[in-house]
Write a protein that holds these residues in place. Structure first.
Motif, PDB file in Angstrom:
ATOM      1  N   ASP A 135     -14.149 -16.493  19.194  1.00  0.00           N
ATOM      2  CA  ASP A 135     -13.917 -14.970  18.774  1.00  0.00           C
ATOM      3  C   ASP A 135     -12.951 -14.782  17.842  1.00  0.00           C
ATOM      4  O   ASP A 135     -13.003 -13.574  17.585  1.00  0.00           O
ATOM      5  N   TYR A 136     -12.310 -15.820  17.471  1.00  0.00           N
ATOM      6  CA  TYR A 136     -11.222 -15.358  16.501  1.00  0.00           C
ATOM      7  C   TYR A 136     -10.819 -16.060  15.410  1.00  0.00           C
ATOM      8  O   TYR A 136     -11.112 -17.347  15.412  1.00  0.00           O
ATOM      9  N   GLU A 137     -10.356 -15.610  14.229  1.00  0.00           N
ATOM     10  CA  GLU A 137     -10.377 -16.211  13.046  1.00  0.00           C
ATOM     11  C   GLU A 137      -8.666 -16.283  12.670  1.00  0.00           C
ATOM     12  O   GLU A 137      -7.763 -15.134  13.051  1.00  0.00           O
ATOM     13  N   ASN A 138      -8.297 -17.074  11.826  1.00  0.00           N
ATOM     14  CA  ASN A 138      -7.040 -17.076  11.278  1.00  0.00           C
ATOM     15  C   ASN A 138      -6.098 -17.182  12.382  1.00  0.00           C
ATOM     16  O   ASN A 138      -4.837 -16.611  12.463  1.00  0.00           O
ATOM     17  N   VAL A 139      -6.383 -17.984  13.482  1.00  0.00           N
ATOM     18  CA  VAL A 139      -5.456 -18.016  14.520  1.00  0.00           C
ATOM     19  C   VAL A 139      -5.835 -19.951  14.777  1.00  0.00           C
ATOM     20  O   VAL A 139      -7.002 -20.316  14.918  1.00  0.00           O
ATOM     21  N   ALA A 140      -4.785 -20.608  14.939  1.00  0.00           N
ATOM     22  CA  ALA A 140      -4.890 -21.947  15.304  1.00  0.00           C
ATOM     23  C   ALA A 140      -5.322 -22.212  16.564  1.00  0.00           C
ATOM     24  O   ALA A 140      -4.311 -21.731  17.612  1.00  0.00           O
ATOM     25  N   ILE A 141      -6.339 -23.129  17.003  1.00  0.00           N
ATOM     26  CA  ILE A 141      -6.590 -23.097  18.317  1.00  0.00           C
ATOM     27  C   ILE A 141      -6.938 -24.458  18.518  1.00  0.00           C
ATOM     28  O   ILE A 141      -7.745 -25.452  17.926  1.00  0.00           O
ATOM     29  N   GLU A 142      -6.185 -25.164  19.669  1.00  0.00           N
ATOM     30  CA  GLU A 142      -6.429 -26.437  20.109  1.00  0.00           C
ATOM     31  C   GLU A 142      -7.008 -26.130  21.571  1.00  0.00           C
ATOM     32  O   GLU A 142      -6.238 -25.909  22.566  1.00  0.00           O
ATOM     33  N   ASN A 143      -8.332 -26.493  21.903  1.00  0.00           N
ATOM     34  CA  ASN A 143      -8.852 -26.378  23.319  1.00  0.00           C
ATOM     35  C   ASN A 143      -8.566 -27.785  24.086  1.00  0.00           C
ATOM     36  O   ASN A 143      -9.266 -28.536  23.285  1.00  0.00           O
ATOM     37  N   ILE A 144      -8.185 -27.772  25.006  1.00  0.00           N
ATOM     38  CA  ILE A 144      -8.156 -29.094  25.861  1.00  0.00           C
ATOM     39  C   ILE A 144      -9.269 -28.677  27.098  1.00  0.00           C
ATOM     40  O   ILE A 144      -8.796 -28.239  28.240  1.00  0.00           O
ATOM     41  N   HIS A 145     -10.408 -29.106  26.761  1.00  0.00           N
ATOM     42  CA  HIS A 145     -11.259 -28.768  27.902  1.00  0.00           C
ATOM     43  C   HIS A 145     -11.843 -30.096  28.664  1.00  0.00           C
ATOM     44  O   HIS A 145     -12.446 -30.899  28.291  1.00  0.00           O
ATOM     45  N   LEU A 146     -10.894 -30.168  29.683  1.00  0.00           N
ATOM     46  CA  LEU A 146     -10.758 -31.308  30.786  1.00  0.00           C
ATOM     47  C   LEU A 146     -12.334 -31.688  31.301  1.00  0.00           C
ATOM     48  O   LEU A 146     -12.712 -32.745  31.406  1.00  0.00           O
TER      49      LEU A 146
END
Lengths: 227, 227
Positions: free
Chosen positions: A197-208
């Motif tokens: 849903d967002y742009e120009n934001v750094a995201i690291e998802n840890i989907h265990l």
């Protein structure tokens, strides 16, 4: 430039403006391997030797590192320690990004205790949870605060990274507010796909959970094909 | 076949023999989204609607799901609950893979408590640590055993999955022994790149440190480009 000319031919490519995400995602791995090599007293290494250890091709290594300017030189290889430090600098491990954590349950607490934030470019300055869970606790010397103080804390301290150790729905609800408060990067442990849903934001998802299900599929596949 | 023909045209592609790892890695995400849709009472959905929610293209969704045989049909879409159950079956969430965990420190304990193993195809049957750390503890109802009993336990119980919550060097040392003892899949939280040295073993590395450094790079990049 990292490298000083001592040989006959310096391989020095211009730094690229655009660096693909897959190259960026490989950098921490280079950093780990070079750190280990440096610790074991290896002073220099050729791209072929490094490729052998990392199970990459020498040309991929040269290509990856050329994205960031010129490292190494023909007939000499890379100076391990210089390259290690340079990749660390590229990764920003000296930047002390102001970081908050939201959610101080089992997972949050373990992440806070377990991770070597200081040596990876992060400064954990605030931990938040619901009042009844905060309850005067400290983790890693950081006081756990009532989530209701999040607004005023962010306006004053201006953190740029948020670590989310909260459930799906809470993460979905909180994300836009955190972005409004100036958060530029998320380390997200909730199931919510924050990047969607967002742009120009750094995201690291840890989907265990996703990782666990992938492991289930692949292990079952190996067991089946062995039969 | 999951889907029964009720419309005019059934899109039913033959199941592929080889399924790429990137498709497999997307399956848990389909599973999560379909689970949420099913919970919110959505009965059927078109590939276009699902694509909108998941920020994929409708054709990618159709292509992905066609790898596993025929799902959905033109003019009708997918039956959410059937597709959810079918993807769960493909992922092997009903297989109860016998699982052990090595390392019951902060991280191991949290992973053991936090993860919904039973609903993802895993049966946690043993937890191991050094004798002085095992010390009569139980986690999630599973007794923490002296690592010296690992051999006999594996020979008797035949676990196929090992979760490694131990340091780099310990993981490197233990991995070949575990493979010899019949382990076919690793969920690896150590820094050691397990995949590098073994074949025909399923490996999911959770390199939290790498993820954190990638986040540092990308957040710094966003902050710089905003200036």
């Amino acid at each position: 430039m990292l490298y000083y000319c001592v040989g006959e031919m310096v391989v020095h490519m211009p730094k690229s403006d655009y660096i693909s995400i897959s190259v960026i995602k490989r950098l921490p791995r280079y950093y780990r391997y070079l750190g280990e090599l440096s610790k074991s007293g290896v002073y220099r290494i050729s791209s072929r030797e490094l490729a052998g250890i990392m199970k990459l091709t020498a040309s991929q290594i040269r290509q990856d590192l050329n994205c960031f300017g010129g490292f190494g030189q023909q007939g000499y290889g890379y100076n391990v320690n210089d390259l290690y430090n340079e990749i660390g600098r590229i990764l920003g491990i000296d930047t002390e990004l102001k970081t908050i954590m939201v959610g101080a349950g089992n997972l949050g607490q373990t992440i806070a205790l377990h991770m070597d934030f200081e040596n990876k470019g992060f400064d954990l300055i605030g931990i938040f949870d619901r009042a009844e869970k905060a309850n005067g606790r400290s983790i890693r010397g950081v006081h756990v605060q009532d989530i209701n103080t999040l607004d005023s804390f962010c306006k004053e301290q201006k953190p740029v990274i948020a670590i989310l150790c909260i459930p799906n729905d809470a993460a979905r609800e909180l994300a836009p507010k955190l972005i409004e408060l100036g958060i530029k990067g998320f380390w997200n442990f909730s199931h919510y796909d924050l990047g969607v849903d967002y742009e120009n934001v750094a995201i690291e998802n840890i989907h265990l959970g996703d990782s666990l299900m992938t492991l289930s599929y692949r292990t079952n596949d190996i067991i089946k094909s062995a039969k």
